[in-house]
Design a protein around this motif. Structure first.
Motif, PDB file in Angstrom:
ATOM      1  N   PRO A   1      35.797  91.907  -8.549  1.00 19.15           N
ATOM      2  CA  PRO A   1      36.836  92.476  -7.503  1.00 19.15           C
ATOM      3  C   PRO A   1      38.100  91.922  -7.763  1.00 19.15           C
ATOM      4  N   GLY A   2      38.271  91.238  -8.939  1.00 17.14           N
ATOM      5  CA  GLY A   2      39.424  90.399  -8.786  1.00 17.14           C
ATOM      6  C   GLY A   2      40.887  91.079  -9.439  1.00 17.14           C
ATOM      7  N   ARG A   3      40.974  91.227 -10.833  1.00 23.89           N
ATOM      8  CA  ARG A   3      41.850  91.896 -11.613  1.00 23.89           C
ATOM      9  C   ARG A   3      41.203  92.553 -12.724  1.00 23.89           C
ATOM     10  N   GLY A   4      41.658  93.860 -12.975  1.00 22.87           N
ATOM     11  CA  GLY A   4      41.152  94.394 -14.191  1.00 22.87           C
ATOM     12  C   GLY A   4      41.353  94.003 -15.359  1.00 22.87           C
ATOM     13  N   ALA A   5      42.463  93.253 -15.595  1.00 23.27           N
ATOM     14  CA  ALA A   5      42.805  92.891 -16.832  1.00 23.27           C
ATOM     15  C   ALA A   5      41.943  91.318 -17.344  1.00 23.27           C
ATOM     16  N   LEU A   6      41.504  90.909 -16.255  1.00 25.87           N
ATOM     17  CA  LEU A   6      40.592  89.578 -16.650  1.00 25.87           C
ATOM     18  C   LEU A   6      39.683  89.918 -17.796  1.00 25.87           C
ATOM     19  N   ILE A   7      39.108  91.149 -18.149  1.00 25.89           N
ATOM     20  CA  ILE A   7      38.315  91.515 -18.914  1.00 25.89           C
ATOM     21  C   ILE A   7      38.654  92.249 -20.009  1.00 25.89           C
ATOM     22  N   ASP A   8      38.222  91.837 -21.261  1.00 29.75           N
ATOM     23  CA  ASP A   8      38.603  92.835 -22.489  1.00 29.75           C
ATOM     24  C   ASP A   8      37.796  94.164 -22.410  1.00 29.75           C
ATOM     25  N   ASP A   9      38.424  95.227 -22.137  1.00 30.04           N
ATOM     26  CA  ASP A   9      37.259  96.461 -21.707  1.00 30.04           C
ATOM     27  C   ASP A   9      36.590  96.894 -22.785  1.00 30.04           C
ATOM     28  N   ALA A  10      37.278  96.990 -24.220  1.00 33.66           N
ATOM     29  CA  ALA A  10      36.508  97.275 -25.379  1.00 33.66           C
ATOM     30  C   ALA A  10      35.471  96.221 -25.665  1.00 33.66           C
ATOM     31  N   ALA A  11      35.653  95.022 -25.408  1.00 31.90           N
ATOM     32  CA  ALA A  11      34.590  93.802 -25.510  1.00 31.90           C
ATOM     33  C   ALA A  11      33.552  94.126 -24.619  1.00 31.90           C
ATOM     34  N   LEU A  12      34.059  94.473 -23.547  1.00 31.05           N
ATOM     35  CA  LEU A  12      32.746  94.465 -22.350  1.00 31.05           C
ATOM     36  C   LEU A  12      31.925  95.606 -22.641  1.00 31.05           C
TER      37      LEU A  12
ATOM     38  N   GLY B   1      23.971  92.818 -18.767  1.00 32.83           N
ATOM     39  CA  GLY B   1      22.991  93.827 -18.493  1.00 32.83           C
ATOM     40  C   GLY B   1      23.728  94.713 -17.393  1.00 32.83           C
ATOM     41  N   HIS B   2      24.849  94.608 -16.700  1.00 31.90           N
ATOM     42  CA  HIS B   2      25.392  95.471 -16.021  1.00 31.90           C
ATOM     43  C   HIS B   2      26.744  94.624 -15.584  1.00 31.90           C
ATOM     44  N   ALA B   3      27.771  95.697 -15.168  1.00 27.60           N
ATOM     45  CA  ALA B   3      29.090  95.305 -14.730  1.00 27.60           C
ATOM     46  C   ALA B   3      29.466  96.272 -13.734  1.00 27.60           C
ATOM     47  N   THR B   4      29.612  95.480 -12.603  1.00 28.24           N
ATOM     48  CA  THR B   4      30.222  96.174 -11.307  1.00 28.24           C
ATOM     49  C   THR B   4      31.774  96.040 -11.333  1.00 28.24           C
ATOM     50  N   LEU B   5      32.555  97.066 -11.157  1.00 25.48           N
ATOM     51  CA  LEU B   5      33.743  97.049 -11.424  1.00 25.48           C
ATOM     52  C   LEU B   5      34.638  97.632 -10.316  1.00 25.48           C
ATOM     53  N   ASP B   6      35.446  96.859  -9.643  1.00 26.41           N
ATOM     54  CA  ASP B   6      36.402  97.412  -8.606  1.00 26.41           C
ATOM     55  C   ASP B   6      37.889  97.505  -8.874  1.00 26.41           C
ATOM     56  N   VAL B   7      38.198  96.927  -9.896  1.00 28.35           N
ATOM     57  CA  VAL B   7      39.732  97.010 -10.459  1.00 28.35           C
ATOM     58  C   VAL B   7      39.733  97.252 -11.764  1.00 28.35           C
ATOM     59  N   PHE B   8      40.864  97.811 -12.106  1.00 27.85           N
ATOM     60  CA  PHE B   8      40.948  98.397 -13.681  1.00 27.85           C
ATOM     61  C   PHE B   8      42.422  98.322 -13.973  1.00 27.85           C
ATOM     62  N   ARG B   9      42.652  98.285 -15.195  1.00 28.25           N
ATOM     63  CA  ARG B   9      43.960  98.001 -15.987  1.00 28.25           C
ATOM     64  C   ARG B   9      45.084  99.306 -15.444  1.00 28.25           C
TER      65      ARG B   9
ATOM     66  N   ARG C   1      33.365 105.094 -16.504  1.00 28.78           N
ATOM     67  CA  ARG C   1      32.908 106.031 -15.466  1.00 28.78           C
ATOM     68  C   ARG C   1      31.184 106.906 -16.029  1.00 28.78           C
ATOM     69  N   ARG C   2      31.194 106.716 -17.362  1.00 28.87           N
ATOM     70  CA  ARG C   2      29.801 107.442 -17.716  1.00 28.87           C
ATOM     71  C   ARG C   2      28.915 106.458 -18.311  1.00 28.87           C
ATOM     72  N   HIS C   3      29.118 105.279 -18.280  1.00 32.40           N
ATOM     73  CA  HIS C   3      28.156 104.307 -18.942  1.00 32.40           C
ATOM     74  C   HIS C   3      27.000 103.920 -17.831  1.00 32.40           C
ATOM     75  N   PRO C   4      26.171 104.211 -18.427  1.00 33.29           N
ATOM     76  CA  PRO C   4      24.729 103.902 -17.516  1.00 33.29           C
ATOM     77  C   PRO C   4      24.672 102.272 -16.759  1.00 33.29           C
TER      78      PRO C   4
ATOM     79  N   VAL D   1      31.351 101.708 -10.928  1.00 34.94           N
ATOM     80  CA  VAL D   1      32.596 101.780 -10.755  1.00 34.94           C
ATOM     81  C   VAL D   1      32.802 102.186  -9.016  1.00 34.94           C
ATOM     82  N   THR D   2      33.610 101.179  -8.372  1.00 28.42           N
ATOM     83  CA  THR D   2      33.943 101.506  -7.273  1.00 28.42           C
ATOM     84  C   THR D   2      35.659 101.394  -7.194  1.00 28.42           C
ATOM     85  N   PRO D   3      36.263 102.283  -6.227  1.00 35.62           N
ATOM     86  CA  PRO D   3      37.607 102.681  -6.338  1.00 35.62           C
ATOM     87  C   PRO D   3      38.724 101.683  -5.546  1.00 35.62           C
ATOM     88  N   HIS D   4      38.616 100.382  -6.163  1.00 36.15           N
ATOM     89  CA  HIS D   4      39.341  99.318  -5.632  1.00 36.15           C
ATOM     90  C   HIS D   4      39.348  99.252  -3.771  1.00 36.15           C
ATOM     91  N   ILE D   5      38.025  98.982  -3.548  1.00 33.90           N
ATOM     92  CA  ILE D   5      37.829  98.825  -2.411  1.00 33.90           C
ATOM     93  C   ILE D   5      37.399  97.568  -1.537  1.00 33.90           C
TER      94      ILE D   5
END
Length: 308
Positions: free
Chosen positions: A221-232, A242-250, A261-264, A268-272
């Motif tokens: 829930p920090g900043r989207g750019a902290l994680i390399d999207d492709a690597a994740l 095992g799972h990623a719960t993401l609230d922030v995005f690039r 959005r479609r990864h099982p 995804v939560t909408p920056h809340i």
């Protein structure tokens, strides 16, 4: 009379006008709160990064730029900004972040998704106790410390990490590159609450994601750019994460066709996770204005060189 310019955008003005005026009165701040002014008369600016105001050069008498957001990465690099910048540390924002983080940590700890039965079967997988679950918080500022303390109060095995050393904490804390490898290696659940800076961009890259135990959960829930999207995505596909719960995005809103959005294995939560509340944030603004008018140190001042 001191002139305080509300430059946080026209959309926020109706939400903030009454709480700010009320907070000014309660704090004894004498100021003319306006949305337009001669820059030479402005003593303080209430700001949000989406503001049309981008050139601070004309504001020669301004002694405070008070950001309404906790994050300052979209303003701190502005070369015209020489005035003192303060970030928002809003009690309401902190409470919201603690509730989001503890809720999702408990969700993953207890395996709530798995235990909602939608098909035949009776798969009784009993989770460990909280004291047997290792949770690490990356970033030990106001938000990170509050979340770590709340998780520790729930009896989780909590550790923390920051870029510089922290002392006097009620849980183990590490720092630096070697410290990062140590804390990632013990993280069943990882919570990322670092600011976005040049040093933290893509902090969780392919190599560091592999430092986590296989099957670890990431909550960001920090900043989207902290994680390399492709690597994740690659780490999720092969089961390293095992799972990623993401609230922030690039890019926000997150595009409809984004793989998250479609990864099982992605929620995804909408920056809340946390938002600034006008009522409580206005009191923070008023306190800093009171301090400015009396020549006292400002609260939550940003080091422009460090970026936070």
């Amino acid at each position: 009379m001191n002139v305080v310019l509300f430059a946080a955008g026209a959309a926020l003005w109706p939400e903030y006008e009454a709480p700010l005026r009320r907070a000014f009165a309660e704090a004894g701040v004498a100021a003319d709160l306006v949305t337009e002014a001669d820059p030479a008369r402005v003593s303080a600016i209430i700001y949000a990064p989406g503001s049309p105001l981008q050139d601070f050069t004309p504001f020669t008498r301004c002694g405070l730029v008070q950001n309404l957001w906790a994050g300052v990465e979209r303003i701190v690099g502005n070369p015209t900004l020489t005035q003192p910048l303060c970030r928002m540390v809003d009690p309401g924002l902190t409470e919201g972040m603690v509730e989001y983080v503890t809720g999702h940590v408990l969700r993953h700890h207890l395996g709530m998704d798995r235990h909602i039965l939608r098909a035949p079967g009776w798969d009784q997988i009993i989770p460990p106790l909280a004291r047997e679950r290792r949770v690490t918080v990356l970033g030990l500022g106001e938000l990170g410390l509050a979340c770590a303390r709340a998780l520790q109060a729930l009896n989780f095995d909590v550790a923390g990490w920051s870029r510089s050393a922290k002392t006097g904490l009620p849980f183990p804390a590490d720092h630096g590159e070697e410290g990062l490898q140590r804390v990632l290696a013990r993280s069943d659940i990882l919570v990322t609450l670092l600011p976005r800076t040049a040093e933290t961009e893509n902090l969780l890259d392919a190599q560091r994601l592999d430092w986590l135990p296989r099957g670890a959960v990431i909550i960001n829930p920090g900043r989207g750019a902290l994680i390399d999207d492709a690597a994740l995505l690659a780490a999720l596909d092969r089961g390293q994460i095992g799972h990623a719960t993401l609230d922030v995005f690039r890019v926000e809103p997150l595009p409809d066709d984004h793989p998250f959005r479609r990864h099982p294995r992605v929620t995804v939560t909408p920056h809340i996770a946390a938002d600034t509340r006008a009522s409580s944030a206005s009191r923070v603004v008023a306190e800093n204005l009171r301090r400015l008018q009396r020549g006292e140190p400002l609260l939550h001042r940003v080091d422009l060189a460090r970026g936070y």
